[in-house]
Every structure is written in structure tokens, then in C-alpha cells.
Design an enzyme around this catalytic site. Sequence first.
Site, PDB file in Angstrom:
ATOM      1  CG  ASN A   7       6.793 -21.064  50.231  1.00 19.55           C
ATOM      2  OD1 ASN A   7       6.894 -19.998  50.841  1.00 19.55           O
ATOM      3  ND2 ASN A   7       6.971 -21.164  48.917  1.00 19.55           N
ATOM      4  CE  LYS A   9       3.483 -20.651  46.953  1.00 18.88           C
ATOM      5  NZ  LYS A   9       3.584 -20.972  45.552  1.00 18.88           N
ATOM      6  CG  HIS A  85       9.898 -21.009  45.810  1.00 19.17           C
ATOM      7  ND1 HIS A  85       9.032 -20.449  44.897  1.00 19.17           N
ATOM      8  CD2 HIS A  85       9.225 -22.029  46.405  1.00 19.17           C
ATOM      9  CE1 HIS A  85       7.876 -21.096  44.957  1.00 19.17           C
ATOM     10  NE2 HIS A  85       7.966 -22.055  45.861  1.00 19.17           N
ATOM     11  CD  GLU A  87       5.902 -18.720  43.857  1.00 16.05           C
ATOM     12  OE1 GLU A  87       6.028 -18.262  45.005  1.00 16.05           O
ATOM     13  OE2 GLU A  87       5.105 -19.653  43.591  1.00 16.05           O
ATOM     14  CD  GLU A 154       8.704 -26.354  45.720  1.00 17.85           C
ATOM     15  OE1 GLU A 154       7.732 -26.649  46.423  1.00 17.85           O
ATOM     16  OE2 GLU A 154       9.054 -25.182  45.501  1.00 17.85           O
ATOM     17  N   GLY A 160       1.336 -24.490  42.560  1.00 23.07           N
ATOM     18  CA  GLY A 160       0.149 -23.644  42.624  1.00 23.07           C
ATOM     19  C   GLY A 160      -0.851 -23.919  41.518  1.00 23.07           C
ATOM     20  CB  SER A 196      -0.244 -29.344  43.399  1.00 22.32           C
ATOM     21  OG  SER A 196      -0.194 -28.184  42.592  1.00 22.32           O
TER      22      SER A 196
HETATM   23  C1  PEP Z   1       5.542 -23.879  46.826  1.00 24.13           C
HETATM   24  O1  PEP Z   1       5.287 -22.695  46.622  1.00 24.13           O
HETATM   25  O2  PEP Z   1       6.648 -24.214  47.249  1.00 24.13           O
HETATM   26  C2  PEP Z   1       4.494 -24.861  46.576  1.00 24.13           C
HETATM   27  C3  PEP Z   1       4.789 -26.119  46.676  1.00 24.13           C
HETATM   28  O3  PEP Z   1       3.241 -24.369  46.284  1.00 24.13           O
HETATM   29  P1  PEP Z   1       1.869 -25.199  46.127  1.00 24.13           P
HETATM   30  O4  PEP Z   1       1.864 -26.263  47.183  1.00 24.13           O
HETATM   31  O5  PEP Z   1       0.797 -24.184  46.325  1.00 24.13           O
HETATM   32  O6  PEP Z   1       1.905 -25.792  44.760  1.00 24.13           O
END
Ligand code: PEP
Length: 234
Positions: A7, A9, A85, A87, A154, A160, A196
Amino acid sequence: MKIIAGNWKMNGSRDALVNMVRALQDIDTSNTVILCVPYTMLGVDGGNVYIGAQDASAHDKGAYTGEVSADMIADTGARYVIVGHSECRAYHNDTNDTVRQKAAAVIAAGMVPIICVGETMDEKQAGKTMEVIESGVRESVPSDPDGDVIIAYEPRWAIGAGLTPTNAEIATAHKLIADTLDSMGLSNTPILYGASVKASNAADIMSVPNVGGVLVGGASLKPDDLIPIITSIK
Ligand code: PEP
């Protein structure tokens, strides 16, 4: 077959995507690799990597300035779309209800939605993790979908943040999601873990039961970070 989805973003450029696709062409993997990128990068030829988007409108067409329909995304050759997601839930007020409508639009356009569910830190601290995950799946996944779906667990507090739940927590969440999908007649739906993920933890997370792949944010932006994740997943 495992799934490794990136992703991006709101990062990158068409040149950066071309470079990434080139870097991934000779990777030795039998797994499915997907890069979900900003709308402006759709249409770039992914070669042996699938290209996806990060959101889609719930509407077919019309007076929805700034939105992009699932049909428009499919028209670029994209095959996958992330919906719900964290966000988008936080900044665009996506709810389970709107996520389900978006997922249905993605399926109707012939693509596969990657439907994200997960708890916030407040929900976790209030002991609501299981409730939020189960209602997220029941309410965000269209019933009797006329096509494949993918779920991504998630934990929103971990995205993040460089934080990950314990493997036991991931196992509990994924078992609940698998059982919920079973009860909805959707056994064998891939369930990805996201938040992460990096090269140093990807293989370990993949060893957790019911984890069918990973959704990777920050570590999907550079070949040097993404390639070791892909090659660590057998
Ligand atoms: C995401 O934005 O879907 C995500 C998993 O971000 P990160 O791996 O940076 O935590």
C-alpha cells in the site's frame, strides 16, 4: 499461494512505480504480489506484479467530484482495490456500511476488494477488539459476493507505528475472521495481516495460522525493503 500486497498510500510517482516493477520482474516467488498505488499511477504496466488502487467510490458515476469509480479503476487494468483502510475510515469517515458498498462496486467491476478491518487503540483498551473485528467482517463484506474477496486484518493502532501485536493476538484475530467468514459461506477467503510488516518479521507473522499473506505500507515503497519481504515468504 500467499499474497503480498503493498500500500503506497500517498507516496511515489509513476517513475518510482516503473522502477519498482522493473526491480520485481526477476524475483523468485510463486506468490501473488500486488502494488496498490495512487490513482495517478494506475495504468503503469505491472508485468508479473498486479496493480491495484487504494479506494473506490461506492457510486457508479455522476456528480461526485473528486471520486473515482470502480469501473474507471478497472479500465486502467487494475485488478485489486483496498477498501476500508484505517486512514479512509479515520479521515474520510468510511463506515462498515460504506466499505461494503465500495467492496460491492469493486466486485461488480470485475476486481477483487481487499477489505480492511481492525481495532483502534481506544477500542483495544476498552476490550472491544473481537467485537470490532467480527462486526467489521460481517458488515463490511458483501453477502454472497459475486467474485473473490480478500480480508486484511490491520490493527489500526499498529499501522505506521512500528508496533505489531503478538503472534498470539494475530492468531486470535485471524481465527475469529476465518470463523466469521466460514459462517458467511466464505471459507477459503485469504486473510492478510497488515501493520508494521517488514523483512525482519514477515516470515514469523506468516507462520501464524490463518495468515494468508501480508499488507505492507511503509516497507513497500522501496525495492530494498520490499524484495526481502517477498523472498522471505515461501
Ligand atoms: C498500511 O497502511 O496498510 C500499513 C500496513 O502500513 P505500515 O506497514 O506502514 O504499518
